[in-house]
Design an enzyme around this catalytic site. Structure first.
Site, PDB file in Angstrom:
ATOM      1  N   HIS A 169       0.031  61.547 -23.033  1.00 11.39           N
ATOM      2  CA  HIS A 169      -0.524  60.253 -23.423  1.00 11.39           C
ATOM      3  C   HIS A 169      -0.370  59.215 -22.304  1.00 11.39           C
ATOM      4  CE1 HIS A 169      -1.365  56.968 -26.408  1.00 11.39           C
ATOM      5  NE2 HIS A 169      -0.689  56.280 -25.507  1.00 11.39           N
ATOM      6  N   GLU A 170       0.864  59.048 -21.841  1.00 10.40           N
ATOM      7  CA  GLU A 170       1.095  58.030 -20.804  1.00 10.40           C
ATOM      8  C   GLU A 170       0.385  58.403 -19.509  1.00 10.40           C
ATOM      9  OE1 GLU A 170       2.092  55.259 -21.673  1.00 10.40           O
ATOM     10  OE2 GLU A 170       2.874  55.866 -23.621  1.00 10.40           O
ATOM     11  N   HIS A 205      -3.081  57.112 -19.605  1.00  6.36           N
ATOM     12  CA  HIS A 205      -3.131  55.701 -19.180  1.00  6.36           C
ATOM     13  C   HIS A 205      -3.030  55.622 -17.655  1.00  6.36           C
ATOM     14  CE1 HIS A 205      -2.914  53.641 -23.020  1.00  6.36           C
ATOM     15  NE2 HIS A 205      -1.753  54.150 -23.349  1.00  6.36           N
ATOM     16  N   HIS A 207      -6.200  56.221 -15.994  1.00  6.03           N
ATOM     17  CA  HIS A 207      -7.085  55.066 -16.164  1.00  6.03           C
ATOM     18  C   HIS A 207      -6.842  54.043 -15.045  1.00  6.03           C
ATOM     19  CE1 HIS A 207      -8.829  52.123 -19.449  1.00  6.03           C
ATOM     20  NE2 HIS A 207      -9.725  52.451 -18.551  1.00  6.03           N
TER      21      HIS A 207
END
Ligand SMILES: [Zn+2]
Length: 689
Positions: free
Chosen positions: A476-477, A480, A483
């Protein structure tokens, strides 16, 4: 100016990649450096605002986007250290700086002459011949200023600035109080009886935690998620589970100097006044106008879609847990500290699956290789460790990131372990954002991105083993992180994660899907002792058990999101006592008491350690509609690494930042608007067709 020349924060950083010279910086450097950088930023603003030439995009918007970089550099570093390597001295600086930084922000956004130029450009935006990105950047800056009070009259602006300064102090205090309660709690297990039921991996990390804190040869259970969740899952000691649960769920709710009850109440009161100054009835209305959802009705409709089905699902789950308890000859009424314990037993019976047989296949080092490998296969990225570079803590690893053409595109810092100086949770942040609008005009600026996790470190000489949930957090991290790293825009204002907040969890939650891919698991999930590839049978069991306990998880999440929305929808000038309010609200929505919430208001850092997620905890579910629907594009292509889908994903989602309107960006990637059905299926809330 000896100060400026001796303070490393104010000197040019001739370090590799322009990383902060961590070892040269001391805490006492921050306040004088801030003072200088704040003044410099205002001086830069003054030059832009007093330009004799008529406003143009370049002399106003691009110039604003370029200014304040010295301040950004100091501020980013400071807030990263305050989150993941803090100290009492740093916390004191943080408390003193909070209102000063808020005052600075108000002075910037309420600068009459500067806003007049932005407003004039905004009014003529159709006639300026702007590129699509420039137009979006102009609109974003205009909205930033208006939403920060630029259009208010002088008296209202004065009050607004006072509110923002006070909120900055309160939110800083709130986060420090949660950390204080987390650091203060110590459940030490001294005997075998204390540790009954705990598997070896849990004992090992708890023994290590005891050593790290100088507690000798016991086992320490802290309030770190990677201690508390295994403890509640495995401990046979119901009395100790209750003790740990109560400590975990009462963070911020103890009388004394770390009490968050009045702080949360005052924050809600001030946010309501802030919203009313803007002409809104409540803070939720103000916050939601600048989101994809746009209003409370859209958020409520989404949350309602899952709330009742999730409650029904949780009730069925509870019945299974009670039946299991009965089968052990235990007829206790199920309490919140029993749920995970019996759920693990049911899971073992129903799916022949237990945490202790999964973890050996998920050593942290291999899972880190897995995220890098997925990024390579999807986007052609390579992560090259730079062990010679020392960051702010010995546990932090630094990587150079190269793109498909072998050019360096950014730097990645991975900080994976829990420690007493780090706040709980997991997050991505930056030391520098990507743009092509560097100080020398048009200059490339490469991003420096961090991921923080809170995994319990393995014992000395032993690897750190992750649970499947921990591995999901890692993915998940890292989503990010991508991104931020893949950002490919001209202006910093729209770089990377600076998107609307109900879009920001899309790149992160989407990336979790690759962890579920059998092909990825077989490549990377290997037994830490034997190197054996995770057996097909275990993968199948993991997949069959995927929906297990989802009622519980969805209820905990949605209850938190509904309470958040209700607290920020209050229209009273004075907010109520938050504990009583939360209690009444949970009763009103019929929340099952045995499930609890992901975060209670007294330690809900999303809402009260800053304003980014206030009236915004719903964004995870909003983005889940997008990620579940979005990953289906790969499923439909028949390949989780399909090059054409990956290309569109990169262009429209991971690298476009906020340069595109988010609904349009999603449609460009997917070829159509999203539907909610894949999200409902993913949570097991509708029967798969
Ligand atoms: Zn996230």
């Amino acid at each position: 100016m000896t100060l400026a020349t001796s303070n490393p924060l104010l000197q040019p950083w001739s370090t590799p990649y322009g990383l902060p010279p961590f070892e040269a910086i001391s805490t006492s450097d921050f306040e004088p450096a801030y003072e200088r950088a704040l003044a410099q930023h205002l001086a830069e603003v003054e030059v832009i605002a007093s330009d004799a030439a008529a406003p143009t995009f370049d002399n106003t918007i691009a110039a604003v986007d370029r200014c304040g970089r010295l301040l950004d550099r100091i501020d980013n570093l400071f807030h990263n250290l305050a989150s993941s390597e803090t100290s009492p001295v740093l916390q004191a600086v943080e408390m003193r700086m909070a209102p000063l930084l808020a005052a600075h922000s108000s002075a910037f956004f309420m600068h009459r002459a500067l806003f007049a130029r932005i407003d004039a450009l905004h009014a003529r935006r159709d006639a300026l011949g702007l590129t699509a990105e420039q137009r979006r950047v102009l609109e974003r800056y205009h909205a930033d200023f208006v939403r920060a009070g630029a259009k208010l009259d002088a008296a209202a602006q004065k009050r607004y600035a006072q509110i923002m300064a006070r909120l900055a102090e309160l939110t800083t205090r709130f986060g420090q109080n949660v950390l204080a309660d987390e650091s203060a709690f110590q459940l030490v297990l001294r005997t075998d009886a204390d540790a009954a039921g705990l598997p070896d991996f849990a004992r090992a990390t708890m023994r290590q935690a005891a050593l790290d804190r100088g507690l000798g040869d016991g086992m320490l259970v802290t309030l770190s998620r990677s201690h508390i969740v295994p403890f509640l899952t495995f401990s046979e000691r119901r009395d100790l589970r209750e003790q740990a649960w109560r400590a975990w769920t009462s963070r911020g709710e103890h009388a004394g100097e770390h009490d968050n009850r009045e702080i949360a109440r005052e924050i809600l009161t001030l946010r309501n006044e802030q919203a009313r100054l803007h002409g809104f009835a409540c803070y939720a209305d103000y916050a939601l106008t600048d989101t994809m959802a746009r209003d409370q009705a859209a958020v409520t409709a989404l949350l309602k879609q899952v709330w009742e089905p999730a409650k029904a699902c949780a009730l069925e789950e509870q019945q299974a847990l009670e039946a299991l308890a009965l089968s052990r000859g235990e007829t206790v009424a199920l309490e919140p500290w029993d749920w995970r314990f019996y759920a693990e037993k049911v899971r073992r019976v129903r799916y022949d699956l237990d945490e202790a047989t999964i973890k050996p296949y998920f050593p942290l080092t291999r899972m880190v290789e897995a995220v890098f490998d997925c990024a390579q296969r999807l986007f052609g990225l390579r992560f090259i460790e730079q062990p010679q570079i020392k960051a702010y803590h010995p546990d932090v690893k630094v990587y150079e990131v190269r793109g498909a053409d072998d050019a360096v595109i950014g730097v990645f810092l991975h900080d994976n372990f829990a420690r007493a100086t780090k706040r709980s949770g997991a997050w991505m942040s930056s030391l520098r954002k990507q743009s092509r609008n560097g100080a020398g005009r048009g200059e490339q600026v490469l991003p420096i991105v961090l991921n923080n996790n809170n995994f319990a470190k393995g014992a000395a000489g032993e690897p750190t083993l992750l649970s499947f949930d921990d591995a999901r957090t890692l993915f998940h991290e890292f989503g990010h992180g991508l991104h931020g790293l893949l950002s490919n825009v001209t202006y910093e204002r729209v770089a990377g994660t600076a998107v609307l907040r109900d879009f920001v969890e899309l790149p992160s939650q989407l990336f979790e899907h690759w962890l579920d891919e059998p092909e990825v698991l077989k490549r990377h999930a290997r037994h830490y002792q034997t190197g054996e590839v995770i057996p097909d049978a275990l993968i199948e069991k993991l997949q069959r058990a995927r929906l297990f306990n989802q009622g519980y998880e969805t209820v905990r999440y949605t209850a938190s999101a509904l309470v958040d929305m209700a607290a920020h929808a209050l229209t009273d000038a004075q907010a109520p006592d938050v504990v009583a309010f939360e209690h009444d609200e949970l009763a009103r929505i019929g929340a099952p008491a045995t499930a609890g919430m992901n975060h209670r208001l007294t330690h809900f850092q999303h809402l009260f350690s800053g304003s980014g997620y206030a009236a915004g905890y719903y964004v995870y579910l909003w983005a889940e509609v997008l990620d579940a629907d979005g990953f289906d594009a790969f499923v439909e292509a028949g390949n989780p690494f399909d090059p054409a889908v990956a290309r569109r994903l990169r262009e429209f989602i991971y690298s476009s930042g906020n340069s595109l309107e988010p609904s349009a960006a999603y449609r460009a990637f997917r070829g159509r608007a999203p539907t909610a059905l894949p999200m409902l299926k993913q949570r097991g809330l509708v029967a798969p067709t």
